[in-house]
Design an enzyme around this catalytic site. Structure first.
Site, PDB file in Angstrom:
ATOM      1  N   GLY A 113       0.169   0.044  -4.408  1.00  0.00           N
ATOM      2  CA  GLY A 113      -1.724  -0.595  -4.522  1.00  0.00           C
ATOM      3  C   GLY A 113      -2.040  -0.247  -5.674  1.00  0.00           C
ATOM      4  O   GLY A 113      -2.530   1.021  -5.854  1.00  0.00           O
ATOM      5  N   TYR A 116      12.559  -4.360  -5.999  1.00  0.00           N
ATOM      6  CA  TYR A 116      11.702  -4.201  -6.495  1.00  0.00           C
ATOM      7  C   TYR A 116       9.610  -3.267  -6.317  1.00  0.00           C
ATOM      8  O   TYR A 116       9.570  -2.919  -6.849  1.00  0.00           O
ATOM      9  CB  TYR A 116      10.651  -6.158  -6.460  1.00  0.00           C
ATOM     10  CG  TYR A 116       9.059  -5.816  -7.644  1.00  0.00           C
ATOM     11  CD1 TYR A 116       9.187  -5.914  -8.382  1.00  0.00           C
ATOM     12  CD2 TYR A 116       7.902  -5.775  -6.402  1.00  0.00           C
ATOM     13  CE1 TYR A 116       7.706  -5.539  -8.998  1.00  0.00           C
ATOM     14  CE2 TYR A 116       6.564  -5.494  -7.142  1.00  0.00           C
ATOM     15  CZ  TYR A 116       7.208  -5.645  -8.630  1.00  0.00           C
ATOM     16  OH  TYR A 116       5.662  -5.832  -9.478  1.00  0.00           O
ATOM     17  N   CYS A 154       0.440  -1.216   0.055  1.00  0.00           N
ATOM     18  CA  CYS A 154      -0.068   0.136   0.120  1.00  0.00           C
ATOM     19  C   CYS A 154       0.919   1.184   0.050  1.00  0.00           C
ATOM     20  O   CYS A 154       1.955   0.888   0.438  1.00  0.00           O
ATOM     21  CB  CYS A 154      -1.034   0.355   0.597  1.00  0.00           C
ATOM     22  SG  CYS A 154      -1.951  -1.560   1.464  1.00  0.00           S
ATOM     23  N   ASN A 194       0.169   1.603   5.796  1.00  0.00           N
ATOM     24  CA  ASN A 194       1.053   0.127   5.384  1.00  0.00           C
ATOM     25  C   ASN A 194       1.464  -0.416   5.867  1.00  0.00           C
ATOM     26  O   ASN A 194       2.267  -0.081   6.646  1.00  0.00           O
ATOM     27  CB  ASN A 194       1.775   1.332   4.039  1.00  0.00           C
ATOM     28  CG  ASN A 194       2.596   0.420   3.397  1.00  0.00           C
ATOM     29  OD1 ASN A 194       2.847  -0.507   2.982  1.00  0.00           O
ATOM     30  ND2 ASN A 194       4.497   0.873   3.378  1.00  0.00           N
ATOM     31  N   GLY A 195       1.339  -1.270   5.606  1.00  0.00           N
ATOM     32  CA  GLY A 195       2.083  -2.828   6.313  1.00  0.00           C
ATOM     33  C   GLY A 195       1.162  -3.344   6.480  1.00  0.00           C
ATOM     34  O   GLY A 195      -0.354  -3.767   6.439  1.00  0.00           O
TER      35      GLY A 195
END
Length: 515
Positions: A49, A266, A22, A124-125
């Site tokens: 995302g 990535y 995210c 995020n996470g």
């Protein structure tokens, strides 16, 4: 426009890449068009995302949240953005690492903290003590809101419950030490922007300065696109609050840095900087080291665009083999709600990549990619290159073998599905049909990042998880959905006709669903 429901969405992606996580963005800037700043910030973070996007904005009196399934450019238009007026904003673009890909799980999530205060939150996470937090919420009477089944909504509910008595800042300092896992948070009430990062700093989060305000974002690239100057990273274990009194920083935990090394491989944009190190420079250096570790006799080095490009450049530089573009990527194949026909589905990877036959015909190729997860993409790619006339295909991977799933915010396959989980190097080579296969070593990857190994999480490569994991049955993407089935928490069936048309004057997501 009719609301797109989850059951209309596309099936599983054809590719087998790691499916991101995210992106979060927050801005406090009186006098600025914060909705548009957030829109462009999310646009810069779209790679993190692609399932849903949302923005909350406060004008000092009320919070309005607009979110929907789809890309940032699909969810927002000029009319929507112009309706989001205020000086504090929180934005989020989502890939579902916890909870299903449904509208109810899109973010920012919203809760009311008392009779006159709201709270919007983007996360995020992934948390690893979700079950424990769910039990606490149940005891306190904090239930899932509107059918949401994410650890983010659970966290927002607990924070809002605690803030009713002591305010959001004090509540966060009290709650966050009990939250375990990876979390970068951007959240806001009517007047104040907050940001927090877990004590291990697994996911990136940065602070930027505008001429008339402040920005927090998952990556420095998002600061660049809105014209914010980079100030520093939000420190692991730090809570930041920004309002008319300025910026305040507090510690809720001692830092134990373990930044995700896969961000360099990535996840992050190449024009992002993490811990002072350029992601692009890291990837080029990985390619150089990969060439030294796994040389090949070949005529041409080609990348799998776009994430394999910097490493392929580095490989060509170190090996002396010419670099070329042998694959064309269709950049407009992202998430779509149009399901491919069976005929198109059989084309597989060609939806995204197509070979330049005149470039690769008769050549011995080194093909550089960022990672191998299930192996489906590489298998189809090798076959396609051979059909296009490649004489030899030597695959080189700019990361070590992915042998373990991530529980901190990347939606990898399960270990049973990971091609490297139960096969040796030659077994993987035979599986994908390559003439040779080489992965960069973990030592070389860490060295390329210029970070000490002790400050990095490489659990997907070495199985060493820095944050202890609970029992297998107490972790997983759909944990809260399974817990909800026992009737212990309120749930919502998800029918559009059951949505209320207002939300206590706070403009919560129920009130702004696209008609």
């Amino acid at each position: 426009m009719e609301q797109v429901r989850a059951d209309q969405a596309e099936p599983e992606p054809l590719e087998s890449e790691p499916r991101e996580e995210c992106g979060v963005f927050g801005v406090w800037a009186p006098g600025e068009d914060v909705a548009k700043l957030t829109y462009y910030g999310l646009y810069a973070l779209q790679h993190r995302g692609q399932e849903a996007a949302g923005i909350s904005v406060s004008d000092g009196k009320q919070i309005v949240v607009f979110k929907d399934l789809g890309l940032v450019s699909q969810v927002f238009d000029e009319q929507v953005l112009s309706s989001l007026q205020g000086h504090v904003a929180v934005g989020h673009c989502r890939y579902s690492t916890t909870g299903a890909d449904t509208w109810e799980n899109a973010q920012p999530v919203f809760r009311t903290t008392s009779a006159d205060t709201g709270l919007s939150l983007g996360h995020n996470g992934n948390l690893v003590n979700t079950h424990e937090l769910h039990e606490r919420a149940r005891e306190l009477g904090v239930v899932e809101r509107g059918g949401a089944t994410t650890d983010s909504d659970l966290l927002c509910g607990l924070l809002a419950h605690a803030a009713a008595d002591r305010g959001i800042e004090a509540a966060a300092l009290d709650l966050l030490p009990d939250v375990r896992g990876a979390f970068c948070l951007a959240f806001a009430d009517e007047t104040t922007l907050y940001a927090a990062r877990d004590p291990h700093g697994i996911r990136p989060l940065v602070l930027g300065r505008l001429e008339r305000g402040w920005v927090v974002a998952s990556e420095t690239a998002a600061l660049d696109i809105v014209g914010a100057s980079f100030v520093r990273e939000v420190e692991p274990g730090e809570l930041i609050a920004i309002d008319t009194d300025g910026l305040r920083s507090s510690r809720f935990a001692n830092p134990e840095p373990k930044g995700c090394v896969f961000e360099y491989v990535y996840l992050a944009r190449p024009d992002t900087v993490i811990a002072g190190r350029s992601v692009h420079a890291t990837r080029v250096e990985i390619g150089r080291r990969l060439a030294n570790e796994h040389p090949a006799e070949a005529d041409l080095v080609i990348p799998v665009p776009e994430s394999g490009t910097p490493a392929a450049i580095g490989y060509a530089q170190a090996s002396g083999i010419p670099y070329g573009s042998g694959l064309v990527k269709n950049n407009y194949v992202g998430r779509t709600f149009i399901q491919p026909s069976q005929t198109i589905r059989q084309l597989g990877i060609r939806l995204k990549l197509n070979p330049l036959r005149e470039v690769i015909r008769g050549k011995r190729l080194v093909v550089v990619d960022d990672s191998i997860v299930r192996g489906n993409t590489q298998r189809a790619l090798v076959r396609m290159l051979r059909e296009a006339g490649a004489v030899e295909v030597h695959v080189r991977i700019a990361s070590p073998p992915v042998r373990w799933p991530c529980f901190y915010g990347i939606d990898f396959a399960s270990r049973a599905e990971l091609v490297a989980g139960g096969a040796d190097l030659d077994g993987i080579r035979r599986s994908i049909g390559a003439d040779s296969l080489g992965y960069v070593s973990l030592d070389s990857l860490v060295a390329a990042s210029e970070q000490p190994a002790s400050r990095l999480c490489a659990a997907c490569f070495d199985g060493r998880y820095p944050i202890p994991l609970p029992d297998e049955e107490l972790i997983g993407k759909h944990l809260l959905e399974n817990l909800g089935s026992d009737g212990s928490a309120e749930s919502w069936s998800g029918k559009p006709s059951q949505l209320p048309t207002s939300a206590s004057g706070y403009g919560a997501e129920d009130a702004v669903r696209r008609p």
